[in-house]
Design a protein around this motif. Structure first.
Motif, PDB file in Angstrom:
ATOM      1  N   GLY A  31      42.154  60.751  45.693  1.00  0.00           N
ATOM      2  CA  GLY A  31      40.897  60.154  45.264  1.00  0.00           C
ATOM      3  C   GLY A  31      41.061  58.841  44.526  1.00  0.00           C
ATOM      4  N   PHE A  32      42.293  58.482  44.188  1.00  0.00           N
ATOM      5  CA  PHE A  32      42.543  57.209  43.530  1.00  0.00           C
ATOM      6  C   PHE A  32      43.170  56.222  44.509  1.00  0.00           C
ATOM      7  N   ILE A  51      46.756  50.331  47.917  1.00  0.00           N
ATOM      8  CA  ILE A  51      46.457  51.203  49.049  1.00  0.00           C
ATOM      9  C   ILE A  51      45.266  52.057  48.662  1.00  0.00           C
ATOM     10  N   SER A  52      44.301  52.140  49.552  1.00  0.00           N
ATOM     11  CA  SER A  52      43.073  52.849  49.244  1.00  0.00           C
ATOM     12  C   SER A  52      43.280  54.349  49.249  1.00  0.00           C
ATOM     13  N   ALA A  53      42.338  55.044  48.650  1.00  0.00           N
ATOM     14  CA  ALA A  53      42.385  56.501  48.634  1.00  0.00           C
ATOM     15  C   ALA A  53      41.815  57.089  49.915  1.00  0.00           C
ATOM     16  N   SER A  71      52.934  52.491  50.059  1.00  0.00           N
ATOM     17  CA  SER A  71      52.613  53.748  50.725  1.00  0.00           C
ATOM     18  C   SER A  71      52.357  54.806  49.653  1.00  0.00           C
ATOM     19  N   ARG A  72      51.927  55.954  50.115  1.00  0.00           N
ATOM     20  CA  ARG A  72      51.649  57.046  49.201  1.00  0.00           C
ATOM     21  C   ARG A  72      51.940  58.376  49.867  1.00  0.00           C
ATOM     22  N   ASP A  73      52.292  59.346  49.078  1.00  0.00           N
ATOM     23  CA  ASP A  73      52.483  60.716  49.546  1.00  0.00           C
ATOM     24  C   ASP A  73      51.745  61.598  48.558  1.00  0.00           C
ATOM     25  N   ASN A  74      50.521  61.959  48.916  1.00  0.00           N
ATOM     26  CA  ASN A  74      49.712  62.752  47.978  1.00  0.00           C
ATOM     27  C   ASN A  74      50.327  64.119  47.728  1.00  0.00           C
ATOM     28  N   VAL A  97      49.457  51.431  39.134  1.00  0.00           N
ATOM     29  CA  VAL A  97      48.137  51.627  38.544  1.00  0.00           C
ATOM     30  C   VAL A  97      47.304  52.515  39.447  1.00  0.00           C
ATOM     31  N   ALA A  98      46.615  53.458  38.864  1.00  0.00           N
ATOM     32  CA  ALA A  98      45.646  54.291  39.565  1.00  0.00           C
ATOM     33  C   ALA A  98      44.267  53.675  39.333  1.00  0.00           C
TER      34      ALA A  98
END
Length: 121
Positions: A31-32, A51-53, A71-74, A97-98
């Motif tokens: 969500g962030f 990077i968008s949520a 990149s992201r790994d939720n 930063v979130a």
């Protein structure tokens, strides 16, 4: 404890690569939007990537386009910044930063404490 912790910084030679990680604790990154910014000595903090949520869309500063990848790994509650072809000008403290979204800087942006990246010649 609610916090973002960056890791992976260090000293690297010009032209080299590093991967920074940003792990959240006390909350989930879902969500962030997640961003990376940097601040070099004597300079203002500048946004590097975000990077968008919602759809994982990404934006980059012109200075790092084609060299850096966010990149992201939720599942791991972690965001990453892959940095390649590093230049002396990339030397800075890097912060994650979130954020509510990637469209601006907000009062409720939640920052980590930063990790130092030094590019040597």
């Amino acid at each position: 404890q609610v916090q973002l912790v960056e890791s992976g910084g260090g000293v690297v030679q010009r032209g080299g690569s590093l991967r920074l990680s940003c792990t959240a604790s006390g909350f989930t990154l879902d969500g962030f939007a997640m961003g990376w910014a940097r601040q070099a000595p004597g300079k203002e903090r500048e946004g590097v990537a975000c990077i968008s949520a919602s759809d994982d869309s990404r934006i980059y500063a012109d200075s790092v386009k084609g060299r850096f990848t966010i990149s992201r790994d939720n599942g791991k509650n972690t965001a990453y910044l892959e940095m390649g072809s590093l230049e002396l000008e990339d030397t800075a403290v890097y912060y994650c930063v979130a954020k509510r979204n990637c469209n601006g800087v907000y009062r409720d942006d939640f920052w980590g404490r930063g990790t130092q990246v030094t590019v040597s010649s």
